[in-house]
Design a protein around this motif. Structure first.
Motif, short mmCIF file in Angstrom:
data_model
loop_
_atom_site.label_atom_id
_atom_site.label_comp_id
_atom_site.label_asym_id
_atom_site.label_seq_id
_atom_site.Cartn_x
_atom_site.Cartn_y
_atom_site.Cartn_z
N ASN A 32 5.09 -6.41 -30.15
CA ASN A 32 5.79 -5.83 -31.29
C ASN A 32 7.29 -5.82 -31.10
N ARG A 33 8.01 -6.30 -32.10
CA ARG A 33 9.43 -5.98 -32.17
C ARG A 33 9.51 -4.48 -32.41
N MET A 34 10.45 -3.80 -31.77
CA MET A 34 10.57 -2.35 -31.88
C MET A 34 11.93 -1.96 -32.43
N TYR A 35 11.98 -0.77 -33.01
CA TYR A 35 13.15 -0.35 -33.77
C TYR A 35 13.54 1.09 -33.43
N TRP A 36 14.82 1.37 -33.55
CA TRP A 36 15.33 2.74 -33.58
C TRP A 36 15.95 2.97 -34.96
N PHE A 37 15.62 4.12 -35.52
CA PHE A 37 16.20 4.59 -36.77
C PHE A 37 16.84 5.95 -36.51
N ARG A 38 17.67 6.39 -37.44
CA ARG A 38 18.19 7.75 -37.38
C ARG A 38 18.35 8.31 -38.79
N LEU A 45 17.07 7.73 -44.12
CA LEU A 45 16.76 7.05 -42.87
C LEU A 45 17.60 5.78 -42.75
N GLU A 46 18.18 5.58 -41.58
CA GLU A 46 19.07 4.44 -41.34
C GLU A 46 18.60 3.66 -40.13
N ASP A 90 27.39 10.27 -35.01
CA ASP A 90 26.10 9.85 -34.46
C ASP A 90 25.07 10.98 -34.54
N THR A 91 25.51 12.17 -34.93
CA THR A 91 24.59 13.30 -35.06
C THR A 91 23.49 12.97 -36.06
N ALA A 92 22.24 13.05 -35.61
CA ALA A 92 21.10 12.68 -36.45
C ALA A 92 19.82 12.95 -35.68
N LYS A 93 18.71 12.87 -36.41
CA LYS A 93 17.42 12.83 -35.74
C LYS A 93 17.10 11.35 -35.53
N TYR A 94 16.74 11.01 -34.31
CA TYR A 94 16.50 9.62 -33.96
C TYR A 94 14.99 9.37 -33.82
#
Length: 115
Positions: A32-38, A45-46, A90-94
């Motif tokens: 699987n290609r994997m991702y980070w969002f925030r 969601l970004e 950068d403050t966010a839920k990741y």
């Protein structure tokens, strides 16, 4: 079932660093290609970064390029995000995710950058 569990968030001062981890199970991680969002407070969601299944291809949004590094350990089924030179924006839920839409994601880990 698919499980993704993020950890490593916290409160850090501007310019500081954090390393996020994501333990994955219930799917073939190394295929699987994997991702980070925030998701910043009050915003949508970004997508932040992604990494190919072998780890050779990585991508980032411009605002984190050169500061964040995505990596993975296929032997451990774990995904990482090293975040340096953190800024207040950068403050966010990741979240880590296994799909490009962020639909299959974990519960997230909060990152707060503040002095």
């Amino acid at each position: 079932q698919v499980q993704l569990v993020e950890s490593g968030g916290g409160l850090v001062q501007p310019g500081g660093s954090l390393r996020l981890s994501c333990k994955c199970s219930g799917f073939t991680f190394n295929m699987n290609r994997m991702y980070w969002f925030r998701q910043p407070p009050g915003k949508g969601l970004e997508w932040v970064s992604s990494i190919s299944f072998g780890g050779l291809d990585t991508q980032y949004i411009p605002s984190v390029k050169g500061r964040f590094t995505i990596s993975r350990d296929n032997a451990k089924n774990e995904l990482y995000l090293q975040m340096n030179s953190l800024r207040s924006e950068d403050t966010a839920k990741y979240y880590c995710a296994k799909d490009e839409g962020g639909y299959f994601r974990g519960q997230g880990t909060q990152v707060t950058v503040a002095s």
